[in-house]
Design an enzyme around this catalytic site. Structure first.
Site, PDB file in Angstrom:
ATOM      1  N   ASP A   1     -11.606 -42.704  -1.654  1.00  0.00           N
ATOM      2  CA  ASP A   1     -12.632 -41.845  -2.324  1.00  0.00           C
ATOM      3  C   ASP A   1     -14.017 -41.943  -1.518  1.00  0.00           C
ATOM      4  O   ASP A   1     -14.520 -40.935  -1.334  1.00  0.00           O
ATOM      5  CB  ASP A   1     -12.752 -42.318  -3.944  1.00  0.00           C
ATOM      6  N   ALA A   2     -14.141 -43.204  -1.005  1.00  0.00           N
ATOM      7  CA  ALA A   2     -15.540 -43.406  -0.287  1.00  0.00           C
ATOM      8  C   ALA A   2     -15.307 -42.708   1.092  1.00  0.00           C
ATOM      9  O   ALA A   2     -16.189 -42.065   1.403  1.00  0.00           O
ATOM     10  CB  ALA A   2     -15.529 -44.905   0.001  1.00  0.00           C
TER      11      ALA A   2
ATOM     12  N   GLU B   1      11.673  -5.288  19.731  1.00  0.00           N
ATOM     13  CA  GLU B   1      11.590  -6.929  19.252  1.00  0.00           C
ATOM     14  C   GLU B   1      11.913  -6.842  17.642  1.00  0.00           C
ATOM     15  O   GLU B   1      11.986  -5.858  17.063  1.00  0.00           O
ATOM     16  CB  GLU B   1      10.100  -7.331  19.099  1.00  0.00           C
TER      17      GLU B   1
ATOM     18  N   LYS C   1      12.162  -7.102  13.943  1.00  0.00           N
ATOM     19  CA  LYS C   1      11.339  -6.660  12.767  1.00  0.00           C
ATOM     20  C   LYS C   1      11.487  -7.863  11.718  1.00  0.00           C
ATOM     21  O   LYS C   1      12.340  -8.089  11.026  1.00  0.00           O
ATOM     22  CB  LYS C   1      11.486  -5.488  12.240  1.00  0.00           C
TER      23      LYS C   1
ATOM     24  N   ASP D   1      11.119  -9.796   8.386  1.00  0.00           N
ATOM     25  CA  ASP D   1      10.777  -9.372   7.127  1.00  0.00           C
ATOM     26  C   ASP D   1      10.061 -10.410   6.187  1.00  0.00           C
ATOM     27  O   ASP D   1      10.625 -11.336   5.614  1.00  0.00           O
ATOM     28  CB  ASP D   1      12.255  -9.507   6.332  1.00  0.00           C
TER      29      ASP D   1
ATOM     30  N   ARG E   1      -2.164  -6.945   3.919  1.00  0.00           N
ATOM     31  CA  ARG E   1      -2.205  -5.455   4.351  1.00  0.00           C
ATOM     32  C   ARG E   1      -2.806  -4.814   3.056  1.00  0.00           C
ATOM     33  O   ARG E   1      -3.636  -3.840   3.468  1.00  0.00           O
ATOM     34  CB  ARG E   1      -0.723  -5.061   4.672  1.00  0.00           C
TER      35      ARG E   1
ATOM     36  N   GLU F   1       3.304 -11.079  11.269  1.00  0.00           N
ATOM     37  CA  GLU F   1       3.911 -11.258   9.981  1.00  0.00           C
ATOM     38  C   GLU F   1       4.054 -12.885   9.556  1.00  0.00           C
ATOM     39  O   GLU F   1       4.202 -13.624  10.402  1.00  0.00           O
ATOM     40  CB  GLU F   1       5.419 -10.919  10.398  1.00  0.00           C
TER      41      GLU F   1
ATOM     42  N   TYR G   1       2.350  -9.811  16.591  1.00  0.00           N
ATOM     43  CA  TYR G   1       3.053  -8.707  17.319  1.00  0.00           C
ATOM     44  C   TYR G   1       1.980  -7.269  17.578  1.00  0.00           C
ATOM     45  O   TYR G   1       2.427  -6.285  18.182  1.00  0.00           O
ATOM     46  CB  TYR G   1       4.306  -8.194  16.844  1.00  0.00           C
TER      47      TYR G   1
ATOM     48  N   LYS H   1       8.473  -0.058  20.456  1.00  0.00           N
ATOM     49  CA  LYS H   1       7.122   0.612  21.129  1.00  0.00           C
ATOM     50  C   LYS H   1       6.845   1.134  22.270  1.00  0.00           C
ATOM     51  O   LYS H   1       7.229   0.300  23.027  1.00  0.00           O
ATOM     52  CB  LYS H   1       5.870  -0.608  20.458  1.00  0.00           C
TER      53      LYS H   1
ATOM     54  N   LYS I   1      16.165   0.344  11.558  1.00  0.00           N
ATOM     55  CA  LYS I   1      16.843  -0.650  10.543  1.00  0.00           C
ATOM     56  C   LYS I   1      18.309  -1.263  10.529  1.00  0.00           C
ATOM     57  O   LYS I   1      19.128  -0.324  11.263  1.00  0.00           O
ATOM     58  CB  LYS I   1      16.527   0.133   9.274  1.00  0.00           C
TER      59      LYS I   1
ATOM     60  N   CYS J   1      15.978  16.037 -24.090  1.00  0.00           N
ATOM     61  CA  CYS J   1      15.148  14.673 -23.702  1.00  0.00           C
ATOM     62  C   CYS J   1      15.372  13.338 -24.512  1.00  0.00           C
ATOM     63  O   CYS J   1      15.137  13.537 -25.937  1.00  0.00           O
ATOM     64  CB  CYS J   1      13.810  14.988 -23.502  1.00  0.00           C
TER      65      CYS J   1
ATOM     66  N   CYS K   1      11.763  12.668 -26.358  1.00  0.00           N
ATOM     67  CA  CYS K   1      10.969  13.548 -27.269  1.00  0.00           C
ATOM     68  C   CYS K   1      11.949  14.533 -27.927  1.00  0.00           C
ATOM     69  O   CYS K   1      11.345  15.362 -28.742  1.00  0.00           O
ATOM     70  CB  CYS K   1       9.874  14.102 -26.742  1.00  0.00           C
TER      71      CYS K   1
ATOM     72  N   CYS L   1      12.737  17.367 -18.834  1.00  0.00           N
ATOM     73  CA  CYS L   1      12.335  17.713 -20.180  1.00  0.00           C
ATOM     74  C   CYS L   1      11.088  18.737 -20.114  1.00  0.00           C
ATOM     75  O   CYS L   1      10.403  18.691 -19.442  1.00  0.00           O
ATOM     76  CB  CYS L   1      11.590  16.225 -20.609  1.00  0.00           C
TER      77      CYS L   1
ATOM     78  N   CYS M   1       5.574  14.637 -24.593  1.00  0.00           N
ATOM     79  CA  CYS M   1       6.850  13.966 -24.543  1.00  0.00           C
ATOM     80  C   CYS M   1       6.103  12.565 -24.141  1.00  0.00           C
ATOM     81  O   CYS M   1       5.364  12.091 -23.150  1.00  0.00           O
ATOM     82  CB  CYS M   1       7.709  14.286 -23.433  1.00  0.00           C
TER      83      CYS M   1
HETATM   84  S1  IVH Z   1       4.196  -3.221  14.185  1.00  0.00           S
HETATM   85  C1  IVH Z   1       1.036   0.322  13.529  1.00  0.00           C
HETATM   86  N1  IVH Z   1       6.002  -5.041  14.708  1.00  0.00           N
HETATM   87  O1  IVH Z   1       7.006  -3.826   9.308  1.00  0.00           O
HETATM   88  C2  IVH Z   1       2.055  -0.518  13.063  1.00  0.00           C
HETATM   89  N2  IVH Z   1       5.519  -4.289  12.600  1.00  0.00           N
HETATM   90  O2  IVH Z   1       7.386  -1.164   8.188  1.00  0.00           O
HETATM   91  C3  IVH Z   1       2.214  -1.818  13.568  1.00  0.00           C
HETATM   92  N3  IVH Z   1       6.549  -5.479  10.871  1.00  0.00           N
HETATM   93  O3  IVH Z   1       3.682  -3.408   8.037  1.00  0.00           O
HETATM   94  C4  IVH Z   1       3.419  -2.644  12.890  1.00  0.00           C
HETATM   95  N4  IVH Z   1       7.977  -7.004  12.290  1.00  0.00           N
HETATM   96  O4  IVH Z   1       4.595  -5.761   8.181  1.00  0.00           O
HETATM   97  C5  IVH Z   1       5.389  -4.301  13.795  1.00  0.00           C
HETATM   98  N5  IVH Z   1       7.574  -6.724  15.265  1.00  0.00           N
HETATM   99  C6  IVH Z   1       6.738  -5.842  14.196  1.00  0.00           C
HETATM  100  C7  IVH Z   1       7.172  -6.196  12.892  1.00  0.00           C
HETATM  101  C8  IVH Z   1       6.464  -5.234  12.062  1.00  0.00           C
HETATM  102  C9  IVH Z   1       7.515  -6.592  10.896  1.00  0.00           C
HETATM  103  C10 IVH Z   1       6.385  -5.193   9.699  1.00  0.00           C
HETATM  104  C11 IVH Z   1       4.818  -4.884   9.326  1.00  0.00           C
HETATM  105  C12 IVH Z   1       4.675  -3.394   9.002  1.00  0.00           C
HETATM  106  C13 IVH Z   1       6.099  -3.125   8.507  1.00  0.00           C
HETATM  107  C14 IVH Z   1       6.200  -1.596   8.659  1.00  0.00           C
END
Ligand code: IVH
Length: 705
Positions: free
Chosen positions: A43-44, A126, A128, A130, A149, A184, A236, A300, A324, A429, A432, A447, A453
């Site tokens: 604590d000191a 690169e 993406k 999650d 965000r 991220e 990123y 990109k 995706k 419906c 209602c 409806c 409703c």
């Molecule tokens: S670039 C202007 N790069 O995906 C857009 N986003 O679905 C800049 N995310 O909101 C985003 N990995 O949260 C970018 N390598 C990556 C990413 C990435 C995950 C996420 C990010 C974004 C969301 C869009």
């Protein structure tokens, strides 16, 4: 060791370093004391360090940190996070689902930039990640602020929490004076499992997947809890910048890496779609062994000059796309089909399923879209699933892609119970009992109860208070249902009279089950806070059919004020000037225009909207920053061939500078930009005495911006 330096003799740099060190030691000591119940310093010693910190702050008041230990009493802020307006909006990405979409992405970019297929164009590819995105603001190399965000424009201030993440440097060397690093926050698989084990052992809630665990951990009001959760960060992208990081995306990522950020090791430079798809396949193969969740590959445009020419649509950049991974699938039994009535009256069939895990999340409900989908037809009447219909009792395949609502994709006829009956959509419906009708051309049965409703009313209210609309703290779907059930709130305007009606007197909110003095006062305050509302949010919150968030923002930018918008909508009728003006907005089609005009021509709707507006101060829409723009507010027409840019680029650029781009010359035109081959428009402009310039003249005019 900086601890030995006398405060009087300290340089500013030493003070920054020492404040960072003290913030770190004291936060760790807090975490050990409060959450792990195992103090690691006496604590000191704790008191001595805290005093030293306060003395340095007194000497260098401007270096006091956002997470200063002097401000911390070991308890979290009670009322949530403060809000941060992003200097540069945090956008999302458009999606590609197959190889053809990737080639189309490349094709769209070439078309926009006017590049032939012979011109080389490279892209970065690169994973993406999650997790959840975070924006880190560094000023003179010192981390000043971290924000989630949020809705893209305004996020939450999670600075104290971000400072607990090892991958996020507190200071940078050789960084631009202003640097917003974006990336991220995520949790690795082993860390996620260990966290869930600890949570379960402590009798606390476990998380469904690493993403939820990361989000739950970052959004802790007590940074000491975040500290005890192992979060990581990949950089990123970037937001505001005082100097460019590099000329290319790849160069910028390398620079971020040199500055001390983790960047993803699977980032590659690819020459065109073929190489991009090859890298996608490689990442897909490695996905299972990466040790963290990814849900696709982001491409990109590498050249940052081209990125800036390409710019943005309302919510996504033109220069990037997320490819995706295919959705995750599972089979389970369809126990029942329930009907939900939406805010526009749509009757939506919802599958009630025997719970099943799909990609790490337990799914017990899934959408069945509409009656045609159940019957095995698409909205053009063509067969889907080889025409197989879906019946209660069937084995069905459920799929989930990212955050979207799970869907029923397929059915196994070999397992169909003998007594299963074809599904019949109700023609009343269920809420209602009004007639539910299907208009020609509409895939959905609706409806006809309108405002009577209760389901429509309650769904409208839920939409109204939702996060991307009015976002009222303490007033979520559950509370709306209760207040609506008791007739405390029957329409949006009632929210804003809640304090007058239930803040004092016989019946008071604080006496309601589940409420108390503090929560009631907080709700009234949260409601008052939203009496000031942005125009885009306001339009979106009305829940008009076909008017989503992006469209609402387009309308807001176009009309600027509520008065201008509502007057135009009330006056819009197919073919008249207000209607044509509405259709001139890129992104507004006849269907949306029709829906807006219908809404603003229904007396009961207008009366309800007017009652609401009376309680609000609707802010003017933030227009693109066009200060100093020579074309702001001007109507510009492009004609003939443009040689240095495509029409789409010229239009987008002009609009970003506050001009209105029109397709035809009239007395309202301020400027005609005429390339070679300009014909009747140039003549008409000359007849009307409208200023006409060529493409170079146009570039000179706007080039200074
Ligand atoms: S670039 C202007 N790069 O995906 C857009 N986003 O679905 C800049 N995310 O909101 C985003 N990995 O949260 C970018 N390598 C990556 C990413 C990435 C995950 C996420 C990010 C974004 C969301 C869009």
């Amino acid at each position: 060791m900086t601890d030995t330096i006398k405060i009087d003799a300290m340089t500013r740099d030493q003070a920054v370093a020492e404040l960072a060190r003290l913030a770190d030691i004291l936060a760790r000591a807090n975490a050990a004391y409060h959450t792990e119940d195992a103090p690691d310093i006496s604590d000191a010693e704790y008191d001595r360090l805290k005093r030293r910190n306060a003395e340095i702050e007194a000497h260098f008041p401007d270096l006091k940190r956002g997470d200063s230990p002097s401000e911390q009493v070991g308890a979290p802020v009670a009322d949530g996070f403060s809000k941060v307006t992003h200097a540069v909006a945090m956008l999302s990405l458009s999606n590609a689902f197959d190889d053809a979409d990737v080639s189309e992405f490349d094709g769209r970019i070439r078309k926009y930039l006017g590049l032939g297929s012979d011109v080389a164009l490279s892209y970065t590819a690169e994973p993406k990640i999650d997790g959840l995105s975070l924006s880190l603001r560094y000023e003179d190399g010192v981390l000043m602020q971290a924000a989630t965000r949020g809705d893209g424009a305004v996020g939450e201030n999670v600075t104290a929490n971000a400072r607990t993440i090892d991958d996020i440097p507190g200071t940078l060397e050789g960084a631009p004076a202003i640097l917003e690093v974006r990336g991220e926050v995520y949790m690795s698989h082993p860390d996620f499992e260990a966290l869930n084990d600890r949570q379960a052992a402590a009798g606390q809630k476990t998380f469904a997947n690493p993403r939820n665990a990361a989000a739950g951990s970052l959004r802790q009001l007590d940074a000491n809890i975040t500290r005890a959760r192992p979060l990581r960060f990949f950089a990123y992208a970037w937001g505001a910048l005082s100097d460019p990081l590099a000329n290319t995306q790849m160069g910028a990522i390398e620079r971020l890496n040199t500055l001390g950020f983790q960047t993803n090791p699977l980032t590659r430079l690819c020459n065109g779609p073929e190489e991009m798809i090859r890298h996608y396949r490689l990442i897909e193969q490695e996905r299972a062994t990466l040790g963290y969740d990814i849900d696709g590959v982001v491409y990109k445009v590498n050249d940052l000059g081209l990125q800036s020419r390409l710019g943005f649509r309302s919510t996504t950049p033109r220069w990037a796309v997320a490819h995706k991974f295919p959705a995750e699938l599972a089979w389970t039994r369809l126990e029942a089909i329930d009907i939900q009535v939406g805010r526009t009256g749509a009757l939506s069939p919802v599958a009630r399923l025997t719970p099943v895990t799909v990609g790490g999340v337990v799914v017990s409900n899934a959408t069945l879209h509409n009656e045609d989908y159940i019957a095995g037809r698409d909205n053009k009447g063509e067969q889907i699933r080889d025409g197989k219909d879906i019946r209660v009792g069937d084995w069905v395949q459920v799929y989930r892609a990212g955050d979207v609502i799970p869907k029923v994709a397929d059915v196994d006829l070999s397992k169909r119970p003998k007594d299963a009956e074809p599904y019949v959509m109700p023609n009343r419906c269920p809420e209602c009992n009004s007639e539910a009708v299907r208009e020609p051309g509409d895939a959905v049965r609706r409806c006809t109860g309108g405002l009577i409703c209760p389901a429509q009313a309650v769904e409208k209210l839920k939409h109204f208070v939702s996060r991307t609309a009015f976002d009222i703290d303490g007033l979520g779907a559950k509370q709306v249902e209760q207040f609506h059930g008791d007739k405390w709130i029957t329409e949006p305007a009632d929210i804003f009279t809640l304090r007058d009606r239930y803040g004092a007197g016989l019946q008071q909110l604080k006496n309601r089950e589940g409420w108390g003095e503090k929560s009631a006062a907080n709700l009234f305050d949260a409601i008052d806070e939203r009496r000031n509302i942005g125009l885009g949010r306001m339009i979106f919150a009305l829940g008009i059919r076909h008017v989503g968030e992006a469209a609402a923002n387009l309308l807001a930018t176009h009309y600027g004020t509520w008065d201008a918008f509502s007057t135009a909508m009330r006056g819009a009728e197919e073919g008249n000037e207000a209607w044509e003006d509405l259709l001139s907005i890129d992104g507004v089609g006849a269907v949306m225009a029709g829906s807006l005009a219908t809404t603003f021509n229904q007396e009961a709707e207008i009366a309800s909207i007017d009652r609401l507006v009376a309680h609000l101060n609707i802010e003017e829409a933030a227009r693109p920053n066009t200060s100093g723009s020579p074309v702001a507010g001007k109507t510009v027409v492009f004609t003939g061939t443009l040689e240095k840019m495509t029409r789409a680029e010229a239009k987008a650029r002009a609009e970003a500078l506050g001009a209105k781009v029109s397709g035809s010359v009239s007395a309202k035109t301020d400027l005609l930009v005429a390339g070679p081959g300009a014909g009747s428009k140039a003549k008409k402009a000359a007849d009307l005495g409208i200023e006409t310039i060529d493409e170079d003249g146009w570039l000179d005019l706007i080039g200074s911006i």
